[in-house]
Scaffold this motif. Structure first.
Motif, PDB file in Angstrom:
ATOM      1  N   VAL A  19       0.921  -1.151  -0.003  1.00 34.31           N
ATOM      2  CA  VAL A  19       0.066  -0.172  -0.118  1.00 34.31           C
ATOM      3  C   VAL A  19       0.906   1.371  -0.069  1.00 34.31           C
ATOM      4  CG1 VAL A  19      -1.762   1.397   1.358  1.00 34.31           C
ATOM      5  CG2 VAL A  19      -1.972  -1.275   1.280  1.00 34.31           C
ATOM      6  N   ARG A  72       0.719   5.425   0.186  1.00 34.33           N
ATOM      7  CA  ARG A  72      -0.118   6.686   0.589  1.00 34.33           C
ATOM      8  C   ARG A  72       0.775   7.790   0.078  1.00 34.33           C
ATOM      9  NH1 ARG A  72      -4.555   8.339   2.874  1.00 34.33           N
ATOM     10  NH2 ARG A  72      -4.681  10.263   4.163  1.00 34.33           N
ATOM     11  N   VAL A  87       1.207  11.859   0.055  1.00 35.97           N
ATOM     12  CA  VAL A  87       0.558  13.154   0.772  1.00 35.97           C
ATOM     13  C   VAL A  87       1.102  14.275   0.138  1.00 35.97           C
ATOM     14  CG1 VAL A  87       0.472  14.593   2.977  1.00 35.97           C
ATOM     15  CG2 VAL A  87       0.245  11.893   2.872  1.00 35.97           C
ATOM     16  N   SER A 126      -1.251  15.271  -5.694  1.00 34.57           N
ATOM     17  CA  SER A 126      -1.017  13.881  -5.060  1.00 34.57           C
ATOM     18  C   SER A 126      -1.315  12.894  -6.317  1.00 34.57           C
ATOM     19  CB  SER A 126      -1.884  13.601  -3.862  1.00 34.57           C
ATOM     20  OG  SER A 126      -3.393  13.577  -4.265  1.00 34.57           O
ATOM     21  N   ALA A 151      -8.444   8.741  -4.884  1.00 31.72           N
ATOM     22  CA  ALA A 151      -8.001   9.823  -4.538  1.00 31.72           C
ATOM     23  C   ALA A 151      -9.081  10.731  -4.942  1.00 31.72           C
ATOM     24  CB  ALA A 151      -6.866  10.238  -5.463  1.00 31.72           C
ATOM     25  N   ASP A 176      -4.212  13.938  -0.796  1.00 33.30           N
ATOM     26  CA  ASP A 176      -3.529  12.878  -0.757  1.00 33.30           C
ATOM     27  C   ASP A 176      -4.270  11.863  -1.570  1.00 33.30           C
ATOM     28  OD1 ASP A 176      -5.675  13.383   1.920  1.00 33.30           O
ATOM     29  OD2 ASP A 176      -5.939  11.356   1.163  1.00 33.30           O
ATOM     30  N   GLU A 180      -3.996   7.328  -2.245  1.00 34.00           N
ATOM     31  CA  GLU A 180      -3.542   6.025  -1.905  1.00 34.00           C
ATOM     32  C   GLU A 180      -3.843   4.883  -3.026  1.00 34.00           C
ATOM     33  OE1 GLU A 180      -4.452   4.582   2.319  1.00 34.00           O
ATOM     34  OE2 GLU A 180      -5.416   3.005   1.248  1.00 34.00           O
ATOM     35  N   ALA A 197       5.489  10.216   1.105  1.00 32.28           N
ATOM     36  CA  ALA A 197       4.709   8.889   0.703  1.00 32.28           C
ATOM     37  C   ALA A 197       5.429   8.131   1.483  1.00 32.28           C
ATOM     38  CB  ALA A 197       5.019   8.594  -0.827  1.00 32.28           C
TER      39      ALA A 197
END
Length: 385
Positions: A179, A181, A183, A198, A232, A242, A244, A279
């Motif tokens: 995963v 993420r 930001v 993002s 997103a 952000d 993901e 990230a």
């Protein structure tokens, strides 16, 4: 096939197919399996299991195990069959209902000749294979205690009915998840310079990850990296702050697996930093590579030839399989049996050929008997030497 008819095994499979249950929730599936086994004189062993059932046939110190998985998938069935799933959005789209019917048949055949068995056969009807928690739960419960070898199967829709395949060493893949993420900084769409997009950063990372497997590793290595979801923003007039996304990685080599995790993490963090974002990269190990014992794989193939299968050497499989956890503990072999489905595993149209069930049940009954004989002979040879 004696002692239990082919039609009975098909009927049991169809009942399981009509009432599928997700990983860890196989309550009614377990109840059905227990009832059918008990009616045949097989009594479940007392393990601390919420779902799943384990029985044993025979007597003596020599002990091998057979395993079937029993859970279904969160997939809407699109087969149109008369016995299609009655649970909306849940389907036996991987054939675990078939595997259960096969091992029911093997268990009943072995029970019919119990007094002649040269040892014991422990049959595991394992829950929660799809989320890779079931095998470890059974191991923790003690089901492998004193077991000297273990065997299991998966139906293979790409192989014709009557075809058998396995291989020694690595077979099924490490099946890991990741995963990411990202930001950044939200901004109005009309003034993107005020923020850090993002979605743009996530897109650059995804592109770099996809080329990682083709440009940074040997093309002969078996390796797949796939991004399977991205989330997103909510539309409207703002660039989201952000994003993901996540995906899966399949490998057969422990060193390749470790190196890919490290390289992916570096790519994620460096691309994010170069764009003024940050990230995080999280790695979630799945089932390890499934490694068959070479001798047992050869033995399993020889028995398959004896009972009439067309035997092949299996190619490396990029699917994950939690049977791998058993093989980390004891030797054994996992095999493929052709199911000739037009649609593949995990597809709403998956429809395996039920003609595989009775021959596979006979095969595992024979494999169990011959494996016990082989272990006894090996023990005698060791004593004599």
């Amino acid at each position: 096939m004696s002692h239990v008819s082919e039609q009975q095994l098909i009927d049991w499979r169809r009942e399981l197919h009509s009432w599928p249950e997700l990983s860890g929730h196989e309550v009614e599936t377990t109840a059905r399996l227990r009832r059918w086994l008990e009616e045949a004189g097989l009594h479940p062993l007392d393990y601390p299991l919420e779902t799943g059932v384990v029985v044993e046939v025979g007597r003596g110190e020599t002990l091998i195990a057979l395993r079937a998985d029993i859970d279904a998938l969160p997939i809407h069935e699109a087969t149109g069959l008369a016995y299609r799933s009655r649970h909306s959005g849940v389907m036996h789209a991987c054939g675990h209902d078939v595997h259960s019917a096969v091992m029911l048949g093997a268990a009943l055949q072995l029970k019919a000749i119990e007094d002649q068995l040269p040892g014991r056969v422990r049959i595991l009807f394992q829950p929660a294979e799809e989320n890779a928690t079931g095998a470890r739960k059974l191991i923790q419960a003690g089901v492998l205690t004193d077991v000297q070898a273990i065997f299991g199967m998966h139906n293979e829709p790409g192989l014709p009915t009557g075809t058998f395949a396995t291989r020694g060493g690595a077979f099924y893949a490490n099946a890991d998840k990741f995963v990411v993420r990202v930001v950044g900084k939200a901004a109005p769409v009309a003034q993107p310079e005020q923020g850090v997009d993002s979605i743009l950063v996530a897109s650059q990372i995804i592109q770099a990850l996809q080329t990682l497997t083709s440009r940074s590793f040997n093309r002969l290595d078996s390796l797949v990296l796939s991004v399977t979801r991205i989330e997103a923003g909510k539309g409207g007039d703002a660039l989201p702050g952000d994003a993901e996304f996540g995906g899966t990685v399949r490998t057969h080599d422990k060193q390749v697996r470790a190196e890919l995790e490290q390289r992916a993490r570096q790519i994620v963090e460096s691309i994010a930093a170069a764009n003024g974002a940050s990230a995080t990269f999280s790695w979630h190990p799945g089932p390890p590579v499934l490694e068959n014992d070479a001798r047992w794989a050869t033995f399993a193939s020889q028995v398959a030839e004896q009972v009439g299968y067309r035997v092949q050497t299996a190619e490396l499989h990029l699917g994950g399989e939690d049977f791998a956890y058993y093989l980390q503990q004891i030797p054994g072999a996992f095999v493929s049996i052709g199911s000739a489905s037009e649609f593949g595993l995990h597809h709403g149209g998956f429809n395996p050929d039920e003609a595989l069930i009775a021959p596979a049940a006979h095969y595992f009954s024979q494999l169990a008997q011959q494996a016990l004989q082989h272990l006894n002979a090996r023990c005698r040879d060791a004593i004599l030497s």
